[in-house]
Design an enzyme around this catalytic site. Structure first.
Site, PDB file in Angstrom:
ATOM      1  N   ASN B  39       0.837  -1.209   0.000  1.00 59.89           N
ATOM      2  CA  ASN B  39       0.000   0.000   0.000  1.00 59.89           C
ATOM      3  C   ASN B  39       0.872   1.259   0.000  1.00 59.89           C
ATOM      4  O   ASN B  39       1.795   1.379   0.792  1.00 59.89           O
ATOM      5  CB  ASN B  39      -0.908  -0.045   1.237  1.00 59.89           C
ATOM      6  CG  ASN B  39      -1.947   1.055   1.242  1.00 59.89           C
ATOM      7  OD1 ASN B  39      -1.617   2.232   1.259  1.00 59.89           O
ATOM      8  ND2 ASN B  39      -3.217   0.680   1.242  1.00 59.89           N
ATOM      9  N   HIS B  50      -3.308   0.372  -3.589  1.00 59.48           N
ATOM     10  CA  HIS B  50      -3.421  -0.590  -2.500  1.00 59.48           C
ATOM     11  C   HIS B  50      -2.340  -1.647  -2.743  1.00 59.48           C
ATOM     12  O   HIS B  50      -1.726  -1.689  -3.820  1.00 59.48           O
ATOM     13  CB  HIS B  50      -4.815  -1.237  -2.524  1.00 59.48           C
ATOM     14  CG  HIS B  50      -5.882  -0.416  -1.854  1.00 59.48           C
ATOM     15  ND1 HIS B  50      -7.169  -0.871  -1.664  1.00 59.48           N
ATOM     16  CD2 HIS B  50      -5.859   0.826  -1.326  1.00 59.48           C
ATOM     17  CE1 HIS B  50      -7.888   0.042  -1.038  1.00 59.48           C
ATOM     18  NE2 HIS B  50      -7.120   1.092  -0.824  1.00 59.48           N
ATOM     19  N   GLU B  52      -2.411  -4.827  -3.422  1.00 58.01           N
ATOM     20  CA  GLU B  52      -2.637  -5.689  -4.585  1.00 58.01           C
ATOM     21  C   GLU B  52      -2.403  -4.922  -5.887  1.00 58.01           C
ATOM     22  O   GLU B  52      -1.834  -5.452  -6.852  1.00 58.01           O
ATOM     23  CB  GLU B  52      -4.078  -6.229  -4.569  1.00 58.01           C
ATOM     24  CG  GLU B  52      -4.435  -7.033  -3.318  1.00 58.01           C
ATOM     25  CD  GLU B  52      -5.039  -6.165  -2.212  1.00 58.01           C
ATOM     26  OE1 GLU B  52      -4.588  -5.021  -2.020  1.00 58.01           O
ATOM     27  OE2 GLU B  52      -5.967  -6.649  -1.535  1.00 58.01           O
ATOM     28  N   SER B  77      -7.931  -9.107   3.117  1.00 58.94           N
ATOM     29  CA  SER B  77      -9.057  -9.332   2.208  1.00 58.94           C
ATOM     30  C   SER B  77      -9.177  -8.161   1.216  1.00 58.94           C
ATOM     31  O   SER B  77      -9.224  -7.004   1.613  1.00 58.94           O
ATOM     32  CB  SER B  77     -10.326  -9.461   3.053  1.00 58.94           C
ATOM     33  OG  SER B  77     -11.437  -9.773   2.255  1.00 58.94           O
ATOM     34  N   CYS B  79     -10.353  -5.264  -1.180  1.00 52.57           N
ATOM     35  CA  CYS B  79     -11.501  -4.347  -1.305  1.00 52.57           C
ATOM     36  C   CYS B  79     -12.118  -4.473  -2.700  1.00 52.57           C
ATOM     37  O   CYS B  79     -11.618  -5.209  -3.552  1.00 52.57           O
ATOM     38  CB  CYS B  79     -11.049  -2.914  -1.069  1.00 52.57           C
ATOM     39  SG  CYS B  79     -10.204  -2.183  -2.506  1.00 52.57           S
ATOM     40  N   CYS B  82      -9.550  -3.691  -5.615  1.00 55.52           N
ATOM     41  CA  CYS B  82      -8.569  -4.753  -5.851  1.00 55.52           C
ATOM     42  C   CYS B  82      -9.248  -6.009  -6.373  1.00 55.52           C
ATOM     43  O   CYS B  82      -8.705  -6.714  -7.228  1.00 55.52           O
ATOM     44  CB  CYS B  82      -7.785  -5.015  -4.572  1.00 55.52           C
ATOM     45  SG  CYS B  82      -6.846  -3.566  -4.038  1.00 55.52           S
ATOM     46  N   ASP B 142      -8.490   4.841   3.721  1.00 61.68           N
ATOM     47  CA  ASP B 142      -8.057   3.837   2.743  1.00 61.68           C
ATOM     48  C   ASP B 142      -9.199   2.975   2.237  1.00 61.68           C
ATOM     49  O   ASP B 142      -9.150   2.459   1.124  1.00 61.68           O
ATOM     50  CB  ASP B 142      -6.968   2.943   3.365  1.00 61.68           C
ATOM     51  CG  ASP B 142      -6.102   2.278   2.300  1.00 61.68           C
ATOM     52  OD1 ASP B 142      -5.551   3.016   1.458  1.00 61.68           O
ATOM     53  OD2 ASP B 142      -5.986   1.044   2.289  1.00 61.68           O
TER      54      ASP B 142
END
Lengths: 145, 145
Positions: B39, B50, B52, B77, B79, B82, B142
């Site tokens: 991130n 982010h 990912e 996990s 979002c 992503c 975020d």
């Protein structure tokens, strides 16, 4: 034509002039553009900066309450990634230049309560039809195909 | 522990050491990491990078056939944004460090046929619990809240 769609088309044309994929986007808060951008796959070798993502990146770190009162304009129907960003930041309304050359994840946006307006603007369609016919492999790469 | 989850945790810790939000990710193709990231909200003022997304950006312009044979590891996990990128590039499998501190769009991923494995790793949970308790406003930003 809506001046904000005109601004998104200007971004798409800017991308084309840079040798890029002609998709542009602007994010509007209280009648003012707070972020504008265009697809940067070719220019930056970016796989995340679609037009809408570039507009978010340029709008930058806004308060959640700001994003939740914005309208996003994009020249092309937003893909899964861009739709996901719209959902993450709670953008309540999206105005789409066209969805004839590519249909993104509009159904997901609608199912989560986002207001979606499709204009099917002639210039937006022509920009994409012309680009895709001349660069089919680049276009397929941009949509993960 | 899976060495690729270890690599994602290393990325999360790298982010923390930079003063950022401790979420990391790696993308693996045929047993090799082709993209890693974390991130960058604080470090780059980025609203799209982010963990990912940063891993995708660093993996770069891969053939569609490559992304469609990758596994994405993420410490948290994913979002909506992503998850949308995972769908765009057709990533078939996602390994998630934890979903106790934040539950992303796992149901969307599953509904589109992505294999989702949640590890609920202790280190991943502690990294986020500690960060969130000390920086609740950054964390809310975020995730668009």
């Amino acid at each position: 034509m809506d001046k904000f769609l005109v601004a998104a088309i200007e971004e798409a044309k800017k991308g084309l002039n840079e040798g890029g994929i002609p998709i542009g986007s602007v994010i509007v808060y209280k009648g003012k553009i707070i972020g504008r951008g265009h697809n940067k796959r070719i220019q930056n070798g970016s796989v995340v900066l679609h037009g809408e993502m570039d507009a978010f990146e340029n709008a930058g770190r806004q308060a959640a309450s700001v994003y939740k009162a914005c309208t996003l304009y994009t020249t092309l129907s937003p893909c899964s990634m861009c739709s996901g960003a719209i959902l993450l930041y709670g953008i309540p309304k999206v105005v789409i230049g066209e969805n004839k050359t590519f249909l993104g994840d509009e159904s997901l946006l609608k199912s989560r309560g986002v207001a979606v307006e499709v204009v099917n603007n002639k210039t937006c369609i022509e920009l994409m039809e012309s680009f895709i016919s001349m660069n089919p492999e680049l276009w397929n790469e941009d949509i993960g195909e």
